[in-house]
Enzyme design. Structure first.
Site, mmCIF file in Angstrom:
data_model
loop_
_atom_site.group_PDB
_atom_site.id
_atom_site.type_symbol
_atom_site.label_atom_id
_atom_site.label_comp_id
_atom_site.label_asym_id
_atom_site.label_seq_id
_atom_site.Cartn_x
_atom_site.Cartn_y
_atom_site.Cartn_z
ATOM 1 N N GLY A 31 16.202 -4.301 -3.874
ATOM 2 C CA GLY A 31 15.845 -3.484 -5.025
ATOM 3 C C GLY A 31 15.170 -4.323 -6.086
ATOM 4 O O GLY A 31 14.993 -5.542 -5.943
ATOM 5 N N GLU A 32 14.763 -3.649 -7.162
ATOM 6 C CA GLU A 32 14.038 -4.306 -8.239
ATOM 7 C C GLU A 32 14.458 -3.738 -9.566
ATOM 8 O O GLU A 32 14.686 -2.521 -9.694
ATOM 9 C CB GLU A 32 12.531 -4.125 -8.042
ATOM 10 N N GLY A 34 14.335 -4.514 -14.192
ATOM 11 C CA GLY A 34 13.348 -4.740 -15.231
ATOM 12 C C GLY A 34 12.891 -6.175 -15.336
ATOM 13 O O GLY A 34 11.795 -6.443 -15.834
ATOM 14 N N MET A 35 13.699 -7.124 -14.868
ATOM 15 C CA MET A 35 13.357 -8.526 -15.034
ATOM 16 C C MET A 35 13.229 -9.280 -13.709
ATOM 17 O O MET A 35 12.554 -10.309 -13.639
ATOM 18 C CB MET A 35 14.431 -9.210 -15.898
ATOM 19 N N GLY A 36 13.863 -8.811 -12.642
ATOM 20 C CA GLY A 36 13.814 -9.536 -11.383
ATOM 21 C C GLY A 36 13.942 -8.604 -10.196
ATOM 22 O O GLY A 36 14.213 -7.396 -10.333
ATOM 23 N N VAL A 38 15.706 -8.327 -6.174
ATOM 24 C CA VAL A 38 16.822 -8.834 -5.375
ATOM 25 C C VAL A 38 16.470 -8.662 -3.898
ATOM 26 O O VAL A 38 16.010 -7.584 -3.479
ATOM 27 C CB VAL A 38 18.129 -8.092 -5.719
ATOM 28 N N LYS A 53 18.064 -13.428 -6.240
ATOM 29 C CA LYS A 53 17.362 -12.724 -7.301
ATOM 30 C C LYS A 53 16.222 -13.608 -7.785
ATOM 31 O O LYS A 53 16.436 -14.761 -8.217
ATOM 32 C CB LYS A 53 18.312 -12.388 -8.453
ATOM 33 N N ASP A 148 24.416 -3.691 -21.441
ATOM 34 C CA ASP A 148 23.697 -2.718 -20.601
ATOM 35 C C ASP A 148 24.642 -2.154 -19.541
ATOM 36 O O ASP A 148 24.294 -2.035 -18.372
ATOM 37 C CB ASP A 148 22.486 -3.371 -19.945
#
Length: 464
Positions: A31-32, A34-36, A38, A53, A148
């Site tokens: 998956g993906e 906002g910053m990286g 995986v 990641k 978050d």
């Protein structure tokens, strides 16, 4: 960070696939965020599965994002807890793309389960939230704020050592904030401010009012508010506030949340009160996560005891007080053919039984009258008294002494002796007939008449 499957407009070859980092070969993309992004990786010699990641290429040259990415890896490796994903390696690619390796979690996120409308039952939901509260209390003790918290950042991992067989594991501390001052373990915390005033971090649905304003620094109470929104959704099946982004932010700041017990009457007053306290507008009015975890532990125990008592009392209540539910008019009309089918076989059985009894009684009457008729026929065809006398003579006679010694009470009432019926006498000179043949009775003799004989008669008058 929310792990979502990558959707590309055109099929392209991912440059990360097949890459080898620290003896781990990249197999597929998970998956993906906002910053990286995986990826699933596997050790070339040991065959161990792990997750890697990688910082997104567009942020590789941004020092602020790169520093936050490195801080996330350091926080996850420093805080050892079963409710947190563990990081065991960190590195950088030749193009200055940073990455870190962490444990591979087998399971699904709480957000994916809620989207599939597979809501956990109340006891299981309380235990999951209690696990998250306990983990966040440890994170806060190390001087770290998640900022978050949402269902997509909570992984449900199978674990046979916990109730319900699932453990809640937190991940994605990419926007976590490190508070100034030493951590709980004595190590110095990063005093650098990770955010700037006016910058909003988080997901609007789960953001606290102070996060929505973005005019003052936030503290650990923002995680309490976000966990309260998650608990509200698990207990009622809906969110406390809905709408577009700016509408949501306004409601979080100005509108009071609905009372959970009015939406779900099965909730206890203590649980409803706890949720409202976690959703308080003022941060000082919210309890700490350590207090939330303790209160949820007590509520879980009360919930378990109530379920045990309910299961033990339901059979007794059913036996003592049976409840009769009156059917509606339409249901009663629909049930009439069923009632007819129920009593019709019984009526047929009763009729057949009555017919059998009548047949048996009629046959018994015929059987009882047949011996009487046969006895009368035998009486008419019995031999004469002269022949029956020898048979009677053969019967033993009772002596006088026996008659005198017999108790009068045993004799019973005396009945008049019955005169034997006259028997037909076989005329002399006639042979015997076959068995069952009855000789006719002799005709009575006419008395001798004194009248004179008619003329021409040779018998003298008065002669025989």
């Amino acid at each position: 960070m929310t792990l979502e499957p990558a959707m590309d407009a055109a099929p392209t070859i991912d440059p990360m696939l097949g890459l080898c980092v620290d003896s781990y070969r990249v197999r597929q993309k998970i998956g993906e965020g906002g910053m990286g992004a995986v990826y699933e990786v596997e050790h070339e010699r040991l065959g161990r599965r792990a997750a890697a990641k990688f910082l997104l290429p567009r942020y590789a040259q941004d020092p602020t994002v790169a520093r936050r990415f490195t801080s996330e890896a350091q926080l996850l490796s420093r805080i050892q807890h079963p409710g947190l994903v563990s990081v065991f390696a960190i590195g950088e690619l030749p193009d200055r793309t940073q990455y870190f390796l962490m444990d591979y979690l087998r399971g699904e996120t709480l957000g994916a389960r809620l989207r599939s409308r597979r809501m956990p039952e109340l006891g299981a939901a309380l235990r999951l939230v209690q696990q998250v509260a306990s983990t966040l209390a440890v994170v806060h003790a190390h001087g770290v704020i998640h900022r978050d918290l949402k269902p997509d950042n909570i992984m449900l991992v199978p674990d046979p050592h916990v109730p319900d067989g699932e453990r809640a594991v937190l991940f994605d501390l990419g926007v976590a904030k490190v508070l100034p001052g030493p951590a709980a373990d004595g190590s110095p915390a990063d005093s650098a401010e990770r955010t700037r005033t006016g910058v909003v971090f988080g997901t609007p649905v789960y953001m606290a009012p102070e996060q929505c304003r973005a005019t003052a620094p936030v503290d650990a109470q923002v995680d309490v508010y976000a966990l309260g929104v998650i608990l509200f959704r698990l207990c009622t099946g809906r969110l406390p506030f809905t709408g577009e982004m700016w509408e949501l932010l306004t409601k979080h700041v100005t509108e009071p949340p609905p009372v959970p017990r009015r939406i779900n009457p099965r909730l206890s007053p203590e649980l409803s009160r706890l949720i409202l306290q976690m959703l308080a507008k003022a941060p000082a009015q919210r309890p700490t996560l350590a207090a939330v975890a303790a209160r949820l532990t007590t509520l879980v125990q009360v919930q378990v005891q109530a379920q045990v008592q309910a299961q033990a009392q339901v059979p007794l209540q059913v036996q003592a007080q049976p409840v009769a539910i009156a059917p509606a008019a339409g249901a009663q009309r629909a049930a009439e053919p069923l009632e007819l089918r129920e009593w019709l076989p019984q009526a047929v059985s009763v009729a057949l039984m009555a017919l059998a009894i009548a047949t048996y009684t009629h046959g018994s009457d015929r059987a009882s009258t047949a011996p009487v008729a046969r006895a009368q026929s035998a009486a008419e065809c019995a031999p004469p008294m002269s022949q029956a006398a020898p048979l009677a003579a053969q019967e033993p006679r009772e002596s006088k002494e026996s008659r005198d010694s017999r108790d009068p009470r045993d004799q019973g009432p005396s009945l008049p002796a019955e005169r034997p019926a006259p028997r037909a006498v076989r005329p002399p000179g006639r042979p015997r007939r076959a068995a069952g043949y009855c000789w006719p009775m002799p005709a009575p003799r006419r008395p001798r008449s004194s009248r004179p004989s008619p003329p021409g008669s040779s018998r003298p008058p008065g002669g025989s």
